[in-house]
Structures are given as structure tokens and as C-alpha cells.
Design an enzyme around this catalytic site. Structure first.
Site, PDB file in Angstrom:
ATOM      1  N   ILE A   2       0.905  -1.121   0.008  1.00 37.52           N
ATOM      2  CA  ILE A   2      -0.023  -0.185   0.004  1.00 37.52           C
ATOM      3  C   ILE A   2       0.901   1.251  -0.112  1.00 37.52           C
ATOM      4  CG2 ILE A   2      -2.069  -1.136   1.038  1.00 37.52           C
ATOM      5  CD1 ILE A   2      -0.936   0.052   3.671  1.00 37.52           C
ATOM      6  N   ASP A   3       0.602   2.371  -0.611  1.00 37.48           N
ATOM      7  CA  ASP A   3       1.175   3.523  -0.843  1.00 37.48           C
ATOM      8  C   ASP A   3       1.632   4.082   0.795  1.00 37.48           C
ATOM      9  OD1 ASP A   3       0.818   3.330  -3.452  1.00 37.48           O
ATOM     10  OD2 ASP A   3      -0.947   4.649  -3.489  1.00 37.48           O
ATOM     11  N   LYS A   4       2.611   4.878   0.468  1.00 38.15           N
ATOM     12  CA  LYS A   4       3.287   5.508   1.829  1.00 38.15           C
ATOM     13  C   LYS A   4       2.227   6.078   2.389  1.00 38.15           C
ATOM     14  CE  LYS A   4       6.615   9.059   3.002  1.00 38.15           C
ATOM     15  NZ  LYS A   4       7.583  10.258   2.564  1.00 38.15           N
ATOM     16  N   THR A  34      -0.908   5.964   2.464  1.00 35.42           N
ATOM     17  CA  THR A  34      -2.043   5.375   2.722  1.00 35.42           C
ATOM     18  C   THR A  34      -2.070   4.515   4.001  1.00 35.42           C
ATOM     19  OG1 THR A  34      -2.658   4.972   0.496  1.00 35.42           O
ATOM     20  CG2 THR A  34      -3.560   3.424   1.711  1.00 35.42           C
ATOM     21  N   ARG A  55      -6.570   5.549  -6.260  1.00 37.60           N
ATOM     22  CA  ARG A  55      -6.141   6.856  -6.658  1.00 37.60           C
ATOM     23  C   ARG A  55      -6.680   7.186  -8.067  1.00 37.60           C
ATOM     24  NH1 ARG A  55      -0.607   7.404  -4.089  1.00 37.60           N
ATOM     25  NH2 ARG A  55      -0.892   9.459  -4.315  1.00 37.60           N
TER      26      ARG A  55
END
Length: 323
Positions: free
Chosen positions: A154-156, A158, A255
């Protein structure tokens, strides 16, 4: 290094080579080449792993490399080469992590905002992997020295859940479940604008942005299939609280898809708008993950509450304090 040889039998005629290799290994229908520790290479060898080996030129038929969709023929001699895993050289760091569940096979983490999942240029320390190396020590080595144990990311900025594999058997099982959509991941987001529909599906391929290689976009020409299902949970004057379920897991998928339909995630510094509404990162939270446990075979489900800044924004929206 370890190699195996597989001779294609008559009943295998016409099967894809990736599928044939995976089945042959599962059934023990192979002979060994150069010596090595077989268990570290062949434990639960999945079709997706075979495909990676093929992409890297490690699978040959009669001495020639092939593609995954090659249809095998009776008498074909398949050689599969397994390189020795690189020694893990990630520095273990005593970083606190929120462990939702842990046993000898997996660890489920509730990742905070701002933490990068694995080392990469510009982020070689302070990542979740650094923390896991300190806490767990042993992790699967399928993804190499920089991403031990990491099955999905998962993104930084998120927050929320991801499952990490402690051994290769678990990694193969989890990766295959994600690939064939047997694992379910549910996200919660606050997006800009009011969505009138009760829900919907965004089916649009996601790939690299043709002008900005650091960004992703809906890319019909060069993107990969991407499907996001969303449901409206609550509407506000200028925002909507939604639940998103991934059918695929492309980089920045939610996103990109929400921006694509005109409702970017609130606080998104890349795909959103300038008004972050008090968020320090995007209002996107991986709140639930469901999968089959690699060893027990039981269906398991883990959930993580919304982070503080997310719930505070919801309160302000409900009370009309943010417009």
C-alpha cells in the site's frame, strides 16, 4: 543454483508451459539437475512464480527460451533454473509496528501513514521491511533482498492492512490468492465531490503516465486491466465517503480510478486537488483484508479502524465545519 528437467508426456500435449511446469512440480514429475536444497526452491511452486522464471529466461525448452503461452509438445525437454536467493542485507531497525495478527506463517500489519513498505532509492531505512526484519527475522525471500515477505503493498501515505509472508510456502499461497481474486481487500476513502449513484464499477486499464513516469493514469494503450468496485457510504456537501473493493491491484489503482471518474481522493498530493481539508496524506485506508490461511486452509478476515485524522475529518464534514 538448482535445476530440474521435465520431459513432456503425451497427455500434456497442447498445455501452456507455465501451467505444465507448475503441475509437473506439484506431482513430482521431474528429474534433478545441478544439486541444491530442493525444498527452498520447489515448495508450493505456483504458476505465477513459473511465469516470473520464464520472463527472466530461466525456463528453456530444448535449450531455447520460451514465453508463458507456449504450448508444449510431446517430447519437449523443459529445463528450469533456480538461482540461489541473495542473502538478505536489509538492516533491521527497532521501529514500533502495529501487529494485528501473527503466527509462524504470516503477520498482518496495520501500517501508519508516512511509512514506506520496502526499501527503494531515497528510502533505504525506516521502512516496514526494516521493522519486520527486526521483529520477525525470517521472511520469505521470493521478492529478493529489498522486499522480503512483501506479497502486496500500500502507498506511503495510505494507512491500513497488509499481510506479510514469513516463508515461501505462505508467499506462494497468498500471491496466488491475490492473482485469482480469492483474497479480498476493502478500502475506505473520502473523495471530492458528491457521487450521486449508490455505487458503481470502474473498469479502466492503469499504466504509467506517458509524460510523467512517476505517475500512473488510465492508459488504454499500454495499461494493465484494472477494476475497482465502489459503494457510497455517506454524502456531504462537497465530499463523499466511499468503500472501495479491489478486483485487481495495480499501482495507485484507487487513486487513479477515483480521479478518472472526477472524484479524486481527498488529500491526495499527486492525483487530488490543492484543498487537502486538513489531511497530511490521502484519505485512503485499507480497512479489511480476507484470505485463506496458507497452512490451516481457514478463511480469515482482519479489520483495522480508521486512523485518527480520517475520523476527525469525517466528524468535521458531518458537523458542517469544512466546506
Amino acid at each position: 543454483m538448482y535445476t530440474i528437467m521435465i520431459s513432456v508426456e503425451k497427455e500434456g500435449e497442447g498445455k501452456r508451459v507455465d501451467s505444465y511446469v507448475a503441475l509437473a512440480v506439484a506431482d513430482g514429475n521431474f528429474s534433478t539437475g545441478e544439486l541444491g536444497d530442493e525444498s527452498s526452491y520447489l515448495s508450493e511452486l505456483s504458476r505465477s512464480t513459473v511465469q516470473k522464471l520464464i520472463e527472466n529466461g530461466k525456463v528453456t525448452i530444448d535449450g531455447k527460451t520460451v514465453k508463458s503461452n507456449y504450448k508444449v509438445r510431446t517430447g519437449d525437454l523443459i529445463e528450469v533454473i533456480f538461482e540461489d536467493p541473495e542473502e538478505l542485507d536489509i538492516e533491521a531497525e527497532d521501529i514500533p509496528i502495529d501487529i494485528v495478527f501473527e503466527d509462524s506463517d504470516i503477520v498482518v500489519i496495520n501500517k501508519p501513514r508516512g511509512m514506506v513498505v520496502h526499501p527503494a532509492p531515497g528510502n533505504y531505512s525506516g521502512t516496514l521491511v526494516n521493522a519486520l526484519m527486526f521483529h520477525c527475522g525470517e521472511l520469505s525471500d521470493i521478492n529478493g533482498v529489498k522486499r522480503p515477505g512483501i506479497v502486496h503493498r500500500i502507498d506511503k501515505d495510505t494507512t491500513g492492512l497488509l499481510v506479510v509472508a514469513k516463508n515461501n510456502k505462505s508467499h506462494h499461497s497468498l500471491a496466488e490468492q491475490i492473482k485469482v481474486h480469492d483474497a479480498a481487500r476493502t478500502y475506505y476513502a473520502i473523495v471530492e465531490g458528491t457521487i450521486k449513484e449508490s455505487g458503481g464499477t470502474v473498469d479502466a486499464p492503469v499504466g504509467r503516465h506517458p509524460q510523467d513516469r512517476k505517475k500512473m493514469c488510465v492508459n488504454v494503450k499500454n495499461g494493465k486491466s484494472a477494476v475497482t468496485h465502489f459503494k457510497v457510504l455517506e454524502r456531504f456537501e462537497k465530499c463523499t465517503f466511499v468503500e472501495c473493493k479491489l478486483e485487481t491491484g495495480r499501482t495507485h489503482q484507487i487513486r487513479v480510478h477515483m480521479q478518472y471518474i472526477g472524484h479524486p481522493v481527498t488529500g491526495d498530493p499527486v492525483y487530488g486537488i490543492k484543498n487537502h481539508r486538513g489531511m497530511s496524506g490521502q484519505a485512503l485506508h485499507a480497512g479489511k483484508i480476507e484470505f485463506t490461511h496458507p497452512s490451516s486452509g481457514e478463511k480469515v478476515c482482519y479489520e483495522a479502524d480508521l486512523p485518527y485524522d480520517f475520523t476527525e475529518l469525517l466528524k468535521k464534514l458531518r458537523n458542517g465545519l469544512i466546506h
